[in-house]
Write a protein that holds these residues in place. Structure first.
Motif, PDB file in Angstrom:
ATOM      1  N   ALA A 126     -27.001 125.461 110.166  1.00 42.20           N
ATOM      2  CA  ALA A 126     -25.685 125.797 109.605  1.00 42.20           C
ATOM      3  C   ALA A 126     -25.819 126.891 108.552  1.00 42.20           C
ATOM      4  N   GLY A 127     -26.849 126.807 107.733  1.00 44.92           N
ATOM      5  CA  GLY A 127     -27.071 127.827 106.713  1.00 44.92           C
ATOM      6  C   GLY A 127     -27.460 129.160 107.304  1.00 44.92           C
ATOM      7  N   GLN A 128     -28.221 129.126 108.383  1.00 46.52           N
ATOM      8  CA  GLN A 128     -28.698 130.360 109.003  1.00 46.52           C
ATOM      9  C   GLN A 128     -27.592 131.132 109.706  1.00 46.52           C
ATOM     10  N   VAL A 129     -26.558 130.443 110.174  1.00 45.53           N
ATOM     11  CA  VAL A 129     -25.460 131.141 110.854  1.00 45.53           C
ATOM     12  C   VAL A 129     -24.322 131.498 109.899  1.00 45.53           C
ATOM     13  N   SER A 130     -24.426 131.053 108.640  1.00 46.82           N
ATOM     14  CA  SER A 130     -23.386 131.376 107.663  1.00 46.82           C
ATOM     15  C   SER A 130     -23.372 132.881 107.385  1.00 46.82           C
ATOM     16  N   VAL A 131     -22.188 133.420 107.130  1.00 40.25           N
ATOM     17  CA  VAL A 131     -22.069 134.837 106.776  1.00 40.25           C
ATOM     18  C   VAL A 131     -22.413 135.051 105.307  1.00 40.25           C
ATOM     19  N   LEU A 132     -22.623 133.968 104.572  1.00 36.57           N
ATOM     20  CA  LEU A 132     -22.946 134.069 103.155  1.00 36.57           C
ATOM     21  C   LEU A 132     -24.403 134.487 102.986  1.00 36.57           C
ATOM     22  N   GLN A 133     -24.601 135.663 102.438  1.00 36.85           N
ATOM     23  CA  GLN A 133     -25.938 136.159 102.149  1.00 36.85           C
ATOM     24  C   GLN A 133     -26.173 136.054 100.646  1.00 36.85           C
ATOM     25  N   LEU A 134     -27.233 135.348 100.266  1.00 37.94           N
ATOM     26  CA  LEU A 134     -27.488 135.068  98.861  1.00 37.94           C
ATOM     27  C   LEU A 134     -28.738 135.789  98.377  1.00 37.94           C
ATOM     28  N   SER A 135     -28.567 136.611  97.355  1.00 33.46           N
ATOM     29  CA  SER A 135     -29.705 137.300  96.756  1.00 33.46           C
ATOM     30  C   SER A 135     -30.416 136.368  95.780  1.00 33.46           C
ATOM     31  N   ARG A 136     -31.566 136.814  95.306  1.00 33.56           N
ATOM     32  CA  ARG A 136     -32.289 136.047  94.303  1.00 33.56           C
ATOM     33  C   ARG A 136     -31.435 135.861  93.042  1.00 33.56           C
ATOM     34  N   ASP A 137     -30.677 136.894  92.694  1.00 34.89           N
ATOM     35  CA  ASP A 137     -29.779 136.795  91.541  1.00 34.89           C
ATOM     36  C   ASP A 137     -28.656 135.795  91.793  1.00 34.89           C
ATOM     37  N   ASP A 138     -28.141 135.764  93.020  1.00 40.24           N
ATOM     38  CA  ASP A 138     -27.058 134.827  93.347  1.00 40.24           C
ATOM     39  C   ASP A 138     -27.500 133.381  93.156  1.00 40.24           C
ATOM     40  N   VAL A 139     -28.691 133.043  93.676  1.00 35.60           N
ATOM     41  CA  VAL A 139     -29.133 131.642  93.623  1.00 35.60           C
ATOM     42  C   VAL A 139     -29.635 131.245  92.238  1.00 35.60           C
ATOM     43  N   SER A 140     -29.664 132.202  91.317  1.00 30.80           N
ATOM     44  CA  SER A 140     -29.976 131.852  89.924  1.00 30.80           C
ATOM     45  C   SER A 140     -28.723 131.410  89.169  1.00 30.80           C
ATOM     46  N   LEU A 141     -27.547 131.594  89.773  1.00 28.25           N
ATOM     47  CA  LEU A 141     -26.287 131.245  89.112  1.00 28.25           C
ATOM     48  C   LEU A 141     -26.231 129.787  88.654  1.00 28.25           C
ATOM     49  N   PRO A 142     -26.654 128.800  89.491  1.00 30.32           N
ATOM     50  CA  PRO A 142     -26.582 127.401  89.026  1.00 30.32           C
ATOM     51  C   PRO A 142     -27.440 127.120  87.796  1.00 30.32           C
ATOM     52  N   LEU A 143     -28.424 127.969  87.525  1.00 32.00           N
ATOM     53  CA  LEU A 143     -29.364 127.710  86.429  1.00 32.00           C
ATOM     54  C   LEU A 143     -28.869 128.221  85.087  1.00 32.00           C
ATOM     55  N   LYS A 144     -27.721 128.891  85.088  1.00 32.48           N
ATOM     56  CA  LYS A 144     -27.253 129.520  83.855  1.00 32.48           C
ATOM     57  C   LYS A 144     -26.566 128.562  82.897  1.00 32.48           C
ATOM     58  N   GLN A 145     -26.305 127.354  83.343  1.00 29.45           N
ATOM     59  CA  GLN A 145     -25.722 126.355  82.457  1.00 29.45           C
ATOM     60  C   GLN A 145     -26.832 125.513  81.857  1.00 29.45           C
ATOM     61  N   THR A 146     -26.937 125.475  80.542  1.00 31.71           N
ATOM     62  CA  THR A 146     -27.936 124.656  79.867  1.00 31.71           C
ATOM     63  C   THR A 146     -27.231 123.649  78.967  1.00 31.71           C
TER      64      THR A 146
END
Length: 437
Positions: free
Chosen positions: A276-296
């Motif tokens: 399901a993830g591989q066929v998604s049109v959502l392309q996530l960069s390294r910067d994109d997947v760092s978004l969840p980590l910005k909340q401390t």
């Protein structure tokens, strides 16, 4: 219809009893399969809902605030810009920790703004809870918050059998599981951490093996076997995806994983595990997947002041380098030594120029105090943009979590997921617990 088996002979009665038993087993297997399909459908539907929502709202979160000198919505959405401009920096920080309130504020511009909050609530499942015995020597030199995380995760792991602790560090988790009856093998690549783990293990003799190895190498194949249950507390990026691949390839009995640092991947783009993830049109960069980590949630006042200063200085230096180079493009900096923050802004800028191998000399006509102040002002503007992004932090993390869950589900594992500890202990509190069907 009532069937009087007593009317039949002994052989026929035995045949009918066996036939009924087979039918019963078939029904049990059928219901087990239907339960598995239903759970898979739930995970799949949640993934699809999040996927479509994140794709539809990409312009609100898939960008880097650092790269922009002013709000990207200033001209496009003036009403939103006006709303954000009224918020002070302290109000922004308080609000960003409350997703429901952020959703309410942004609802006029972002449809289904509460969707992430709703999906998170629906995904919460009851995790298995096992009794965990403790000993004061087990948490020697482990801070209180970290130890609470370790105990909370250990309570979700079957306390017996063969346990492989992945990316063990000082093997605190493995040591606790071994103390509670598991046969534990802890894998760690840093020699100094392995040595510390051996010293700590000697304080409370337990049945565990400490192995110095690189978990990304082929050497670990002999440790992940059909009889083992793998555990990992905050294995980062490639380390946790590699573990899941090893578990599936070996047909291991199960895995209990709390993932972390999704951005620590070797490639510039995230590679989904599931179909399901591989066929998604959502392309996530390294910067994109760092978004969840910005909340401390764990930073003390001193640490928060350092973060504020570093952010302002980074943004101030960015303004300086654009002026010196005559190129209006953001220039990222490497990790800043904490000792540098004890100095002044000029020393910081000279360090940054040297690290980026820039020969430019700061002209005396440039007023660094003014640029430093502009960096502070820009910090507030960046945080206003990050406030909008904050609405998508948890949904994006759940997208990544569901990608891993669906990968295990497709491989024939029964998966449960939920939060294993309170958010105040660690924002990375989601757990995947999978057992081979």
């Amino acid at each position: 219809m009532y069937l009087d088996v007593c009317a039949f002979g002994t052989r026929k009665r035995q045949y009918i009893s066996e036939l009924v038993a087979c039918v019963d087993q078939g029904i049990i297997r059928l219901f087990s399969h239907l339960r598995h399909v239903t759970e898979m459908t739930d995970f799949s539907s949640h993934f699809q809902i999040l996927d479509q929502w994140l794709v539809r709202h990409r312009r609100w979160w898939q960008f880097q605030p650092f790269h922009h000198r002013q709000s990207i919505w200033r001209d496009e959405t003036p009403a939103l810009h006006a709303l954000l401009s009224e918020l002070s920096e302290s109000e922004i920080l308080d609000l960003s920790a409350q997703p429901s309130r952020v959703a309410q504020q942004l609802a006029p511009w972002i449809d289904d703004a509460l969707l992430g909050v709703q999906v998170e609530a629906q995904l919460q499942q009851k995790l298995a809870q096992f009794s965990v015995n403790q000993h004061e020597r087990l948490h020697y030199r482990v801070n209180g918050r970290k130890w609470q995380q370790i105990v909370a995760l250990a309570q979700c792991v079957p306390p017996t059998g063969e346990i492989v602790e992945w990316c063990a560090g000082k093997a605190h988790l493995g040591r606790l599981l071994a103390f509670n009856g598991a046969t534990t093998t802890s894998l760690e690549w840093q020699a100094s951490l392995c040595e510390s783990a051996r010293e700590l293990a000697a304080r409370v003799p337990v049945d565990m093996t400490l192995v110095h190895c690189d978990v990304l190498s082929s050497d670990t194949a002999s440790y992940i076997r059909p009889t083992t249950h793998a555990v990992a507390l905050h294995a980062c990026g490639k380390l946790h995806t590699h573990l899941l691949q090893k578990v599936v390839a070996a047909g291991a009995s199960g895995v209990t994983l709390a993932p972390c640092c999704y951005n620590l991947i070797p490639d510039a783009v995230y590679s989904p595990l599931s179909e399901a993830g591989q066929v998604s049109v959502l392309q996530l960069s390294r910067d994109d997947v760092s978004l969840p980590l910005k909340q401390t949630v764990t930073a003390g006042q001193r640490e928060q002041r350092q973060r504020d200063q570093e952010l302002a200085w980074r943004l101030g230096f960015d303004l300086l380098q654009r002026e010196l180079r005559g190129i209006d493009v953001y220039l990222p900096l490497p990790t800043v030594p904490k000792s540098l923050l004890a100095g002044d802004f000029q020393t910081f800028c000279q360090w940054a120029l040297a690290r980026k191998q820039l020969d430019e000399v700061i002209p005396s006509s440039i007023r660094l105090a003014e640029i430093e102040q502009r960096g502070c002002q820009r910090r507030v503007e960046v945080r206003r943009m990050e406030l909008v992004q904050s609405l998508f932090r948890r949904p994006l993390e759940l997208w990544l979590l569901l990608d891993m869950i669906l990968y295990l589900d497709d491989a024939g594992y029964d998966v449960t997921t939920g939060t294993f500890c309170d958010y105040s202990l660690t924002p990375r509190n989601w757990l995947i617990h999978a057992v081979k069907s």
